[in-house]
Design an enzyme around this catalytic site. Sequence first.
Site, PDB file in Angstrom:
ATOM      1  CG  ASN A   1      33.318  52.900  23.439  1.00 39.39           C
ATOM      2  OD1 ASN A   1      32.349  52.152  23.327  1.00 39.39           O
ATOM      3  ND2 ASN A   1      34.329  52.645  24.257  1.00 39.39           N
TER       4      ASN A   1
ATOM      5  CG  HIS B   1      38.224  44.016  27.223  1.00 39.02           C
ATOM      6  ND1 HIS B   1      38.233  43.306  28.394  1.00 39.02           N
ATOM      7  CD2 HIS B   1      37.288  44.975  27.374  1.00 39.02           C
ATOM      8  CE1 HIS B   1      37.328  43.807  29.210  1.00 39.02           C
ATOM      9  NE2 HIS B   1      36.731  44.821  28.609  1.00 39.02           N
TER      10      HIS B   1
ATOM     11  NE  ARG C   1      37.982  54.166  42.054  1.00 37.51           N
ATOM     12  CZ  ARG C   1      37.794  55.101  41.143  1.00 37.51           C
ATOM     13  NH1 ARG C   1      38.573  56.150  41.109  1.00 37.51           N
ATOM     14  NH2 ARG C   1      36.830  55.005  40.265  1.00 37.51           N
TER      15      ARG C   1
ATOM     16  N   GLY D   1      41.506  50.420  34.314  1.00 37.61           N
ATOM     17  CA  GLY D   1      41.331  51.136  35.588  1.00 37.61           C
ATOM     18  C   GLY D   1      42.069  50.544  36.779  1.00 37.61           C
TER      19      GLY D   1
ATOM     20  CD  GLU E   1      45.415  52.323  32.330  1.00 35.21           C
ATOM     21  OE1 GLU E   1      45.182  53.513  32.597  1.00 35.21           O
ATOM     22  OE2 GLU E   1      44.938  51.756  31.324  1.00 35.21           O
TER      23      GLU E   1
ATOM     24  CD  GLU F   1      39.392  49.695  25.019  1.00 35.33           C
ATOM     25  OE1 GLU F   1      39.042  50.427  25.963  1.00 35.33           O
ATOM     26  OE2 GLU F   1      38.838  48.626  24.765  1.00 35.33           O
TER      27      GLU F   1
HETATM   28  P1  AMP Z   1      37.767  50.936  33.584  1.00 41.83           P
HETATM   29  O1  AMP Z   1      36.625  50.030  33.245  1.00 41.83           O
HETATM   30  O2  AMP Z   1      39.036  50.606  32.861  1.00 41.83           O
HETATM   31  O3  AMP Z   1      37.409  52.393  33.526  1.00 41.83           O
HETATM   32  O4  AMP Z   1      38.095  50.657  35.141  1.00 41.83           O
HETATM   33  C1  AMP Z   1      37.160  50.903  36.145  1.00 41.83           C
HETATM   34  C2  AMP Z   1      37.641  50.242  37.427  1.00 41.83           C
HETATM   35  O5  AMP Z   1      38.943  50.771  37.774  1.00 41.83           O
HETATM   36  C3  AMP Z   1      36.720  50.501  38.602  1.00 41.83           C
HETATM   37  O6  AMP Z   1      36.475  49.300  39.314  1.00 41.83           O
HETATM   38  C4  AMP Z   1      37.529  51.462  39.463  1.00 41.83           C
HETATM   39  O7  AMP Z   1      37.276  51.295  40.838  1.00 41.83           O
HETATM   40  C5  AMP Z   1      38.954  51.052  39.152  1.00 41.83           C
HETATM   41  N1  AMP Z   1      39.875  52.157  39.442  1.00 41.83           N
HETATM   42  C6  AMP Z   1      39.907  53.365  38.844  1.00 41.83           C
HETATM   43  N2  AMP Z   1      40.846  54.149  39.425  1.00 41.83           N
HETATM   44  C7  AMP Z   1      41.400  53.419  40.422  1.00 41.83           C
HETATM   45  C8  AMP Z   1      42.418  53.647  41.409  1.00 41.83           C
HETATM   46  N3  AMP Z   1      43.054  54.810  41.476  1.00 41.83           N
HETATM   47  N4  AMP Z   1      42.719  52.655  42.269  1.00 41.83           N
HETATM   48  C9  AMP Z   1      42.072  51.478  42.195  1.00 41.83           C
HETATM   49  N5  AMP Z   1      41.113  51.187  41.299  1.00 41.83           N
HETATM   50  C10 AMP Z   1      40.775  52.127  40.426  1.00 41.83           C
END
Ligand code: AMP
Length: 395
Positions: A7, A180, A283, A329, A332, A383
Amino acid sequence: MKVLVINCGSSSLKYQLIDMENESVLAKGLCERIGIEGSALTHKPTGKDKYVVETAMPDHSVAVKLVLDALMDSEHGVIENADEITAIGHRVLHAGTVYSDATLVTEDVKKVVRDCFDLGPLHNPANLIGIEACEEAMPGKPNVAVFDTAFGMNMPQKAAMYGIPYEYYEKYSIRRYGFHGTSHMFVSGETCKMLGKDDAKVIVCHLGNGASISASIGGKCVDTSMGLTPLEGLIMGTRSGDVDPAVVQFICNHENISVDEMLTILNKKSGLLGMTGISSDFRDVRKASEEGNERAALALDAYRYRVAKYIGSYVAALNGVDAITFTAGVGENSWEMRSEICEYLGYLGVEVDEEKNKAAIGEQAVISTPDSKVKIIVLPTNEELAIARETVKLV
Ligand code: AMP
C-alpha cells in the site's frame, strides 16, 4: 501461497506478507519518509522482535528492495527467498470507469492508472510507482491491482449520479465512485457473517484519518459518502467533506487563489486541522477540547453531527438497518465518539451497553444491549487481508 500486500502513499509504503493457507500475517511493516531525509523501515516479523533500518530511501524502488531484504534477512526474515512469494497485491485508488474489479496488472492497467492521476493526485502516482518498483524487483511475478473504487462502483446509478449536466458524465465519467472500498467490502461482509444474515442491511462508519460511511445490503453497496474523489462526505482529518461548491468560487475570488490551490486547501488544510488550527489527529483535538478549547469542541461537535446525519440518510436509503459498524482508527478506538454518535440514534431504538463499549478498544465486539433494535458493532478493518484474498482469486 504467500501474498505480499503493498500500500504505497506519496512518501510511505506499508506492507504485509500473508500466508493464505491460514490467512496469518508472517510479517508487516512500514517504510516512512521515502524521498525525504530521515527515512526508515520498521519491520515486524510475527513472533520475532521489531527491526528498524534507518537508511536513505530516495524512491519507492529502493524501499521495495529494502522490504524484500528484511523479509529474507537471516535473523529478522520470514522467508528464504523471493520465490516463496506467489503474487503481490497492490492497493490502487482510482481507475475511473475502466477498471474497478481487482485485476492482474498489465500495460493497459498501468496506463489507465496513469490517466487517472488527476482524479487521485495524492494516491495514484504513488500506487503506480509501487507497482513498477515490484515489477523491477520481482520480474515475472503476478501483480494484482485492487481498486479502492471496487465497492462503490456497484452502487445504483441514482446514488452515483451528480445533479449536473449529463454530458460531463458522458465526456469525463464524472460520477460518484466512493473510496475505502476494500475496507467497506471487508467490514460489511464480516458484519453479515457476525449477524448470520446474508442479506443484512449494514451501515459501516470508517472513521480514520480519512473517513467515509457506506450503506449496503448483503455486502453490496447501496450508497457511500465519498464521490468523484475522496473529498466528499464526512469531516476528516484534513479534508472538508461536503461543502457547497460556491464556497470554492467565493474564496478563490476573495483570496485571489486558483481553483487548484483551493482544492489543496480542501484536501490538506481543512477538516479537523482547518477547523481547530491545532491538529488533524483526532486524539490531539479531543485533548484540546477536554482542556477547554472551544474550536476543538466545535470541530468534534460538527464531526459527530455529520456522521449522525449520514447514518439517518442511509437508514432511509436502506429502508431500515440491522447493524451499524464502527471501524478504522477513531471508530475502533474512541468509545467516546461511538457513544456520542449513538446518542443521535435513539429514534432507531439504538441502545449502547456503555461497559461493553468502553471495553471494545481495537477488537471485534457487539456493543449494543440485547434489547437494542439495531446491533452496534466494533470491527477492526483489515484492508490488507481483503487485498490478499482478491489477489488469490486472480492467481
Ligand atoms: P487511521 O487512518 O485508521 O489510521 O486512523 C487514524 C486516526 O485514528 C487518527 O485521527 C488518530 O488520532 C485516531 N486514533 C488512533 N488511535 C486512537 C485512540 N486510541 N483513540 C482515539 N482516536 C484514535
